[in-house]
Write a protein that holds these residues in place. Structure first.
Motif, PDB file in Angstrom:
ATOM      1  N   SER A 412       0.885  -1.259  -0.112  1.00  0.00           N
ATOM      2  CA  SER A 412       0.110  -0.114  -0.018  1.00  0.00           C
ATOM      3  C   SER A 412       0.705   1.294   0.105  1.00  0.00           C
ATOM      4  O   SER A 412       0.445   2.406  -0.565  1.00  0.00           O
ATOM      5  N   VAL A 413       2.191   1.089   0.556  1.00  0.00           N
ATOM      6  CA  VAL A 413       2.969   2.582   0.897  1.00  0.00           C
ATOM      7  C   VAL A 413       3.567   2.755  -0.500  1.00  0.00           C
ATOM      8  O   VAL A 413       3.821   3.779  -0.852  1.00  0.00           O
ATOM      9  N   LEU A 414       3.910   1.797  -1.200  1.00  0.00           N
ATOM     10  CA  LEU A 414       4.859   1.932  -2.318  1.00  0.00           C
ATOM     11  C   LEU A 414       4.194   2.856  -3.361  1.00  0.00           C
ATOM     12  O   LEU A 414       4.747   3.512  -4.053  1.00  0.00           O
ATOM     13  N   PRO A 415       2.786   2.394  -3.761  1.00  0.00           N
ATOM     14  CA  PRO A 415       2.326   3.532  -4.496  1.00  0.00           C
ATOM     15  C   PRO A 415       2.123   4.878  -4.122  1.00  0.00           C
ATOM     16  O   PRO A 415       1.968   5.793  -4.893  1.00  0.00           O
ATOM     17  N   ALA A 416       1.987   5.375  -2.897  1.00  0.00           N
ATOM     18  CA  ALA A 416       1.939   6.276  -2.437  1.00  0.00           C
ATOM     19  C   ALA A 416       3.308   7.254  -2.562  1.00  0.00           C
ATOM     20  O   ALA A 416       3.237   8.273  -2.665  1.00  0.00           O
ATOM     21  N   CYS A 417       4.275   6.299  -2.106  1.00  0.00           N
ATOM     22  CA  CYS A 417       5.657   7.106  -2.613  1.00  0.00           C
ATOM     23  C   CYS A 417       5.896   7.695  -3.671  1.00  0.00           C
ATOM     24  O   CYS A 417       6.331   8.721  -4.111  1.00  0.00           O
ATOM     25  N   VAL A 418       5.235   6.956  -4.945  1.00  0.00           N
ATOM     26  CA  VAL A 418       5.648   7.473  -6.305  1.00  0.00           C
ATOM     27  C   VAL A 418       4.561   8.627  -6.449  1.00  0.00           C
ATOM     28  O   VAL A 418       4.948   9.411  -7.530  1.00  0.00           O
ATOM     29  N   SER A 419       3.320   8.750  -6.079  1.00  0.00           N
ATOM     30  CA  SER A 419       2.674   9.695  -5.875  1.00  0.00           C
ATOM     31  C   SER A 419       2.539  11.005  -5.337  1.00  0.00           C
ATOM     32  O   SER A 419       2.157  11.873  -5.648  1.00  0.00           O
ATOM     33  N   CYS A 420       3.449  10.763  -4.241  1.00  0.00           N
ATOM     34  CA  CYS A 420       3.688  12.208  -3.264  1.00  0.00           C
ATOM     35  C   CYS A 420       4.799  12.796  -3.752  1.00  0.00           C
ATOM     36  O   CYS A 420       5.919  12.485  -3.940  1.00  0.00           O
ATOM     37  N   GLU A 421       4.666  14.044  -4.080  1.00  0.00           N
ATOM     38  CA  GLU A 421       5.552  15.038  -4.770  1.00  0.00           C
ATOM     39  C   GLU A 421       6.550  15.201  -3.725  1.00  0.00           C
ATOM     40  O   GLU A 421       7.529  15.729  -4.038  1.00  0.00           O
ATOM     41  N   LEU A 422       6.238  15.369  -2.373  1.00  0.00           N
ATOM     42  CA  LEU A 422       7.167  15.647  -1.308  1.00  0.00           C
ATOM     43  C   LEU A 422       8.034  14.539  -1.103  1.00  0.00           C
ATOM     44  O   LEU A 422       9.169  14.809  -0.221  1.00  0.00           O
ATOM     45  N   PHE A 423       7.817  13.280  -1.434  1.00  0.00           N
ATOM     46  CA  PHE A 423       8.788  12.053  -1.251  1.00  0.00           C
ATOM     47  C   PHE A 423       9.444  11.732  -2.524  1.00  0.00           C
ATOM     48  O   PHE A 423       8.729  11.565  -3.389  1.00  0.00           O
ATOM     49  N   SER A 424      10.783  11.798  -2.318  1.00  0.00           N
ATOM     50  CA  SER A 424      11.491  11.566  -3.727  1.00  0.00           C
ATOM     51  C   SER A 424      12.322  10.231  -3.601  1.00  0.00           C
ATOM     52  O   SER A 424      13.224   9.903  -4.506  1.00  0.00           O
ATOM     53  N   ASP A 425      12.480   9.737  -2.193  1.00  0.00           N
ATOM     54  CA  ASP A 425      13.507   8.527  -1.954  1.00  0.00           C
ATOM     55  C   ASP A 425      12.755   7.297  -2.509  1.00  0.00           C
ATOM     56  O   ASP A 425      12.785   6.254  -1.659  1.00  0.00           O
ATOM     57  N   MET A 426      12.219   7.057  -3.659  1.00  0.00           N
ATOM     58  CA  MET A 426      11.724   5.872  -3.763  1.00  0.00           C
ATOM     59  C   MET A 426      12.546   4.460  -4.035  1.00  0.00           C
ATOM     60  O   MET A 426      12.298   3.655  -3.462  1.00  0.00           O
ATOM     61  N   GLU A 427      13.519   4.813  -4.137  1.00  0.00           N
ATOM     62  CA  GLU A 427      14.626   3.648  -4.326  1.00  0.00           C
ATOM     63  C   GLU A 427      15.145   3.172  -2.875  1.00  0.00           C
ATOM     64  O   GLU A 427      15.353   2.263  -2.613  1.00  0.00           O
ATOM     65  N   GLY A 428      15.054   4.258  -2.164  1.00  0.00           N
ATOM     66  CA  GLY A 428      15.190   4.071  -0.488  1.00  0.00           C
ATOM     67  C   GLY A 428      14.246   3.287   0.013  1.00  0.00           C
ATOM     68  O   GLY A 428      14.394   2.243   0.849  1.00  0.00           O
ATOM     69  N   MET A 429      12.884   3.424  -0.361  1.00  0.00           N
ATOM     70  CA  MET A 429      12.174   2.528   0.189  1.00  0.00           C
ATOM     71  C   MET A 429      12.152   1.202  -0.454  1.00  0.00           C
ATOM     72  O   MET A 429      11.744   0.256   0.440  1.00  0.00           O
ATOM     73  N   HIS A 430      12.549   0.746  -1.658  1.00  0.00           N
ATOM     74  CA  HIS A 430      12.954  -0.335  -2.069  1.00  0.00           C
ATOM     75  C   HIS A 430      13.924  -0.861  -1.474  1.00  0.00           C
ATOM     76  O   HIS A 430      14.000  -2.192  -1.044  1.00  0.00           O
ATOM     77  N   GLY A 431      15.093  -0.221  -1.000  1.00  0.00           N
ATOM     78  CA  GLY A 431      15.991  -0.755  -0.250  1.00  0.00           C
ATOM     79  C   GLY A 431      15.572  -1.454   1.062  1.00  0.00           C
ATOM     80  O   GLY A 431      15.797  -2.139   2.032  1.00  0.00           O
ATOM     81  N   TYR A 432      14.486  -0.393   1.860  1.00  0.00           N
ATOM     82  CA  TYR A 432      13.703  -0.678   3.213  1.00  0.00           C
ATOM     83  C   TYR A 432      13.337  -2.192   3.022  1.00  0.00           C
ATOM     84  O   TYR A 432      13.203  -3.035   3.809  1.00  0.00           O
ATOM     85  N   VAL A 433      12.398  -2.122   1.872  1.00  0.00           N
ATOM     86  CA  VAL A 433      11.817  -3.461   1.611  1.00  0.00           C
ATOM     87  C   VAL A 433      12.800  -4.721   1.539  1.00  0.00           C
ATOM     88  O   VAL A 433      12.494  -5.561   1.971  1.00  0.00           O
ATOM     89  N   ILE A 434      13.939  -4.564   1.172  1.00  0.00           N
ATOM     90  CA  ILE A 434      15.107  -5.733   0.961  1.00  0.00           C
ATOM     91  C   ILE A 434      15.358  -5.711   2.555  1.00  0.00           C
ATOM     92  O   ILE A 434      15.615  -7.033   3.037  1.00  0.00           O
ATOM     93  N   LYS A 435      15.632  -4.690   3.124  1.00  0.00           N
ATOM     94  CA  LYS A 435      16.015  -4.774   4.661  1.00  0.00           C
ATOM     95  C   LYS A 435      15.115  -5.824   5.387  1.00  0.00           C
ATOM     96  O   LYS A 435      15.592  -6.515   6.207  1.00  0.00           O
ATOM     97  N   ARG A 436      13.981  -5.374   5.262  1.00  0.00           N
ATOM     98  CA  ARG A 436      12.698  -5.946   5.907  1.00  0.00           C
ATOM     99  C   ARG A 436      12.623  -7.548   5.539  1.00  0.00           C
ATOM    100  O   ARG A 436      11.976  -8.370   6.050  1.00  0.00           O
ATOM    101  N   GLY A 437      13.388  -8.170   4.450  1.00  0.00           N
ATOM    102  CA  GLY A 437      13.117  -9.389   3.974  1.00  0.00           C
ATOM    103  C   GLY A 437      11.800  -9.373   3.195  1.00  0.00           C
ATOM    104  O   GLY A 437      11.547 -10.722   3.173  1.00  0.00           O
ATOM    105  N   LEU A 438      11.231  -8.430   2.521  1.00  0.00           N
ATOM    106  CA  LEU A 438       9.982  -8.461   2.047  1.00  0.00           C
ATOM    107  C   LEU A 438      10.049  -8.367   0.328  1.00  0.00           C
ATOM    108  O   LEU A 438       8.915  -8.666  -0.066  1.00  0.00           O
ATOM    109  N   ASP A 439      11.407  -8.575  -0.232  1.00  0.00           N
ATOM    110  CA  ASP A 439      11.424  -8.140  -1.621  1.00  0.00           C
ATOM    111  C   ASP A 439      10.927  -9.416  -2.396  1.00  0.00           C
ATOM    112  O   ASP A 439      10.852  -9.161  -3.537  1.00  0.00           O
ATOM    113  N   ARG A 440      11.087 -10.691  -1.781  1.00  0.00           N
ATOM    114  CA  ARG A 440      10.516 -11.681  -2.515  1.00  0.00           C
ATOM    115  C   ARG A 440       9.134 -12.015  -2.406  1.00  0.00           C
ATOM    116  O   ARG A 440       8.711 -13.064  -3.019  1.00  0.00           O
TER     117      ARG A 440
END
Length: 905
Positions: A412-440
């Motif tokens: 749910s959060v990832l679509p909000a990241c790309v649509s929010c003009e004030l949030f620019s670190d989309m790749e950082g959110m991808h990194g957080y996903v990997i850190k949490r072990g959710l990337d698979r």
């Protein structure tokens, strides 16, 4: 309900006793029923707290029976901690536990889910000699390890039971279901029958659950046998029937579930909840609401599960008032106020009905928030484009509430990241996903595909897609949508073909494969890919998709039907568009809107206006069909293309009072276009000046600039262009239009300055491009194209055709060539326009008399418009040309637009 043949269950796996178990312990994923887990590691550590937790002093005078009865009472009352303390006290006093004490204390340990303590009690069982001689104790151990240990522990204890009874098998089968070992559970059931142990209702409940989790073909086949067994043994208890109803529903047999529900009389709350839930989950929303009403009339009091099951029906049907009634009922019932299932359902319902603030009030009213309620609110914010609030709540959940996000959260959060003009670190959110072990996780991967495609990084989306171990229909749909968003419509159509080809290669001609396992395009796939057919004018592909929708019963879906209406309209088949519309059993306001747009694009403004009036009449009867903001955009565009200025202006000034729709910036832009096309450029300019100051005016200025180009209004054109240069400095079309205005007025110096400015800023004009479909292939032509295999033939044909046209009165309109070159060079450039190349290709490669359909990405120029009229008469063809604005139907030397907007009126 069908009549079933009673036959023995066939084995699905190796014999139960030969299975080796290596699954890891699940203890780390479990939680206790208390707010804090029991942390004892030895019995001794518990005894140190005995004196502080026990309200009564130890009594040495109590008999063993008294101690055991107290222990059993506490276990039956779910006073698990107290039961364990009682056990400790009696053992401290030297009172030995017996075959009644051990089942009670083991139940308490299982309730607290403390595996370490359970193992110590297990040691006591051996110490006191009850390990093999008492089946009730062994059954309790199976139950303990089923709830706290792993499947290997269950197997070891079960294998040591010398005389297994019904409870032994029930405990083992239930444990296997808890570990989702569905096939093993069914194998255990088969062995239970083989040992002549009579199953109980509890056995059948577990077996029905196992069947419901198999592939649908196998599950349904074995489920019918279980049902037949229950009929043969007269096992007609309510909870057995409830389990069978749930099984049929999960296997997609909703009618069988309903038939079973209607056959037995002893329905309880679970029966009704099961029926309402399965109807809602299978999109039978009105029936779900009807069953809620019948349930209340029968005197059954709904609970939180009931309302949590029926609220999705309210949101899908946009029945907000009914949802509010349920909310009011919950507020009056104190037992429901803190129900987390109901809270999540209420948040979801309000957000789906665009009442996000009401959803937030429900969220704020829940004091004990868990991950589910946070997910519901974050999803509600994201789906309603409150992206900043979705991210704020996500960070609050993680940083302040200390709740770890799960796959649902990140999806749910990832679509909000790309649509929010004030949030620019989309790749950082991808990194957080990997850190949490959710990337698979499949759902997170789908969200990442969507995120990167919306960022314009479609190649990364494709890479994630290709790396997925298991793709579902959502994965394919998400990448197809990504290609559509990126404008790669041909890639989207190719991916649809690839999806079907991959599934065919996977299963081949295997007749035994369960069809439900084969991924097939669904309604979302079709409504996503159909716009690609529209853009590419791929009518044959669109008809192929329509045929697929009919064969697979998807054509009646309102979203698919609306997309088909739109596709046929944009492919130039207005009659087919109307036919699909008329045949749709259910229409929503989107369906009406696309039909109005279709008639407007084809220059049939009066018909479009009449359809709007019909919609307004329907809207008076049904709130769902009231005209929306998009409706008025479609009507104003139709009026603009047909010169219906007075009708459009009257509707604009009355839309708020008559239809309760407030004029928005897009409506002003449409009316500016309406006035501008009619030559009333000064009035259009004045209208922009009356717009509320907070409105975004860029579309209105753009419409005015286009009108100035059409009617050679240099001064107002400069004003419009300067405003656009400030608002959208990187949009090429603004510079091109102003340059064209200067060129048409002979102001070559100013035109050159604008083009020089474009070059300095790195702004590039979009090249003219046209498409034409031939057979199964869409051919693309650029202006001056020399790369197409038939380019030389096409240019030669156009030169010959140009000579024939001159003989019957055609004069090239060289004013369309906005370069300061001689007339002969201008005429040569005119012959290379992309739409002329596409038309020539169609004439040379299709049988005489065939209609030629061409789509162009830009507005057709005056010369091509005039030339196509002559071509249609010379070659005796109907030519349908769609530019970025509208359709032009050329037949026998005339155009359906009546030359409106090509020459000053």
């Amino acid at each position: 309900m069908s009549c079933y043949t009673i036959q023995p269950l066939s084995p699905l796996t190796l014999p139960f006793s030969s299975r080796s178990f290596t699954l890891p312990s699940l203890q780390s994923d479990r939680h206790t029923v208390h707010s804090q887990p029991l942390t004892t590691t030895t019995l001794t550590s518990i005894t140190t707290t005995t004196t502080t937790l026990s309200a009564k002093p130890l009594s040495e005078s109590r008999s063993q029976d008294s101690w055991v009865e107290s222990l059993r009472f506490q276990a039956r009352s779910n006073l698990f901690l107290e039961a364990i303390l009682t056990y400790i006290q009696m053992t401290q006093l030297g009172i030995p536990p017996d075959n009644f004490a051990f089942p009670a204390v083991l139940k308490a340990v299982a309730g607290l889910q403390d595996l370490n303590l359970g193992k110590q009690i297990h040691a006591h069982v051996f110490k006191f000699g009850y390990a093999s001689s008492w089946v009730t104790v062994a059954n309790s151990l199976v139950n303990l390890y089923g709830k706290c240990g792993d499947v290997g522990d269950v197997y070891k204890v079960f294998e040591r039971i010398a005389e297994r009874d019904q409870v032994s098998w029930n405990s083992a089968i239930s444990a296997l279901c808890r570990f989702q070992e569905w096939e093993l559970a069914l194998e255990a059931f088969r062995l239970m029958l083989f040992e002549n142990v009579v199953p109980s209702s509890f056995t059948l409940v577990s077996v029905a659950l196992a069947c419901s989790n198999l592939h649908k073909h196998d599950g349904f086949r074995l489920g019918k046998q279980v049902h037949a067994y229950s009929l043969r043994t007269d096992n007609w208890r309510t909870y057995t029937n409830n389990a069978l109803m749930s099984m049929y529903a999960k296997l997609g047999k909703v009618d069988d579930s309903r038939s079973l529900f209607e056959l037995f009389e002893d329905r309880d709350l679970v029966s009704w909840n099961t029926m309402i839930s399965l109807l809602s989950q299978n999109d039978q929303f009105l029936k779900a609401l009807l069953f809620l009403r019948l349930m209340v009339l029968k005197g059954i009091v709904p609970d939180g599960v009931t309302f949590a099951s029926v609220l999705p029906a309210c949101s899908h049907l946009e029945m907000l008032d009914r949802g509010k009634e349920i909310h009011a009922y919950a507020l009056k019932n104190t037992d429901l106020v803190e129900n987390s299932f109901l809270g999540c359902a209420l948040v979801d319902m309000y957000c789906n009905c665009q009442q996000v603030e009401s959803g937030r009030r429900v969220f704020d009213g829940i004091l004990k928030r868990n991950i589910a309620i946070f997910n519901a609110m974050i999803t509600g914010y994201a789906q309603n484009e409150h992206d900043e609030k979705a991210l704020d709540l996500f960070f609050q959940m993680v940083a302040l509430d200390g709740i770890c996000p799960n796959a649902t959260t990140m999806s749910s959060v990832l679509p909000a990241c790309v649509s929010c003009e004030l949030f620019s670190d989309m790749e950082g959110m991808h990194g957080y996903v990997i850190k949490r072990g959710l990337d698979r996780d499949k759902y997170v991967q789908n969200a990442l595909i969507d995120m990167y495609s919306r960022m314009g990084k479609i190649e990364i989306s494709k890479y994630i897609f290709n790396c997925m171990e298991q793709r579902d229909i959502v994965s394919w749909n998400t990448l197809i949508t990504g290609y559509v968003i990126s404008g790669c419509h041909d890639h989207a159509l190719n991916l649809l073909n690839q999806m079907q080809r991959v599934e065919l290669e996977r299963y081949g001609d295997d007749d035994c494969v369960d069809e439900n396992r084969i991924l097939k395009p669904n309604s979302v796939t079709l409504m996503t890919v159909l716009p690609g057919c529209s853009v590419l004018a791929a009518l044959a592909k669109g008809k192929e998709i329509h045929a697929y929708a009919v064969r697979h019963l998807l054509a009646s879906d309102v979203a698919v039907g609306s997309a088909l209406v739109d596709m046929y309209g944009k492919c130039g088949c207005l009659n087919l568009s109307r036919r699909v519309f008329d045949q749709m059993p259910i229409k929503n306001v989107i369906t009406w809107n696309v039909l109005i747009m279709a008639y407007g694009m084809h220059g049939k403004g009066e018909e479009a206006f009449e359809i709007f009036k019909n919609l307004a009449t329907e809207g008076e009867k049904n709130i769902i069909l009231r005209p929306t903001q998009v409706t008025f955009i479609a009507v104003f565009a139709a009026c603009s293309h047909s010169g219906m200025v007075n009708e459009g202006l009257h509707l604009f000034h009355r839309m708020k009072e008559d239809h309760r729709v407030e004029p928005a910036p897009d409506h002003y832009a449409c009316v500016v276009d309406l006035l501008g096309r009619a030559g009333r450029v000064e009035e259009a300019f004045e209208l922009i000046n009356t717009m509320p100051p907070e409105f975004d005016k860029k579309d209105a200025w753009s419409s005015l600039l286009g009108a100035c180009r059409m009617h050679h209004k240099v001064e107002i054109g400069e004003i419009a262009a300067n405003n656009l240069f400030h608002l959208e400095p990187n949009v090429a079309s603004h510079y091109v239009l102003l340059s064209n205005i200067y060129s048409s007025a002979g102001l070559w110096g100013k035109a050159m300055e604008i083009r020089k400015k474009m070059k300095e800023m790195g702004v590039r004009k979009e090249p003219g491009c046209s498409w034409i479909e031939l057979g199964d292939e869409v051919h693309k032509f650029l202006a001056g194209d020399v790369l197409h295999p038939q380019s030389k033939l096409l240019h030669g044909f156009l030169e010959t055709l140009s000579e024939r046209m001159r003989k019957v009165g055609y004069v090239p309109d060289t004013s369309c060539v906005l370069h300061n070159i001689d007339e002969e060079e201008k005429e040569t450039m005119l012959c290379g326009h992309s739409e002329k190349l596409a038309i020539a290709f169609g004439i040379l490669n299709s049988p005489p008399g065939t209609t030629i359909r061409v789509a162009k990405n830009l507005r057709v120029c005056n010369d091509c418009h005039t030339a196509t009229k002559f071509i249609s008469k010379i070659v005796d063809r109907e030519i349908i040309l769609r530019d970025v604005r509208r359709f032009h139907h050329f037949r026998n030397g005339t155009c359906s637009c009546g030359d409106y907007c090509f020459f000053p009126q």
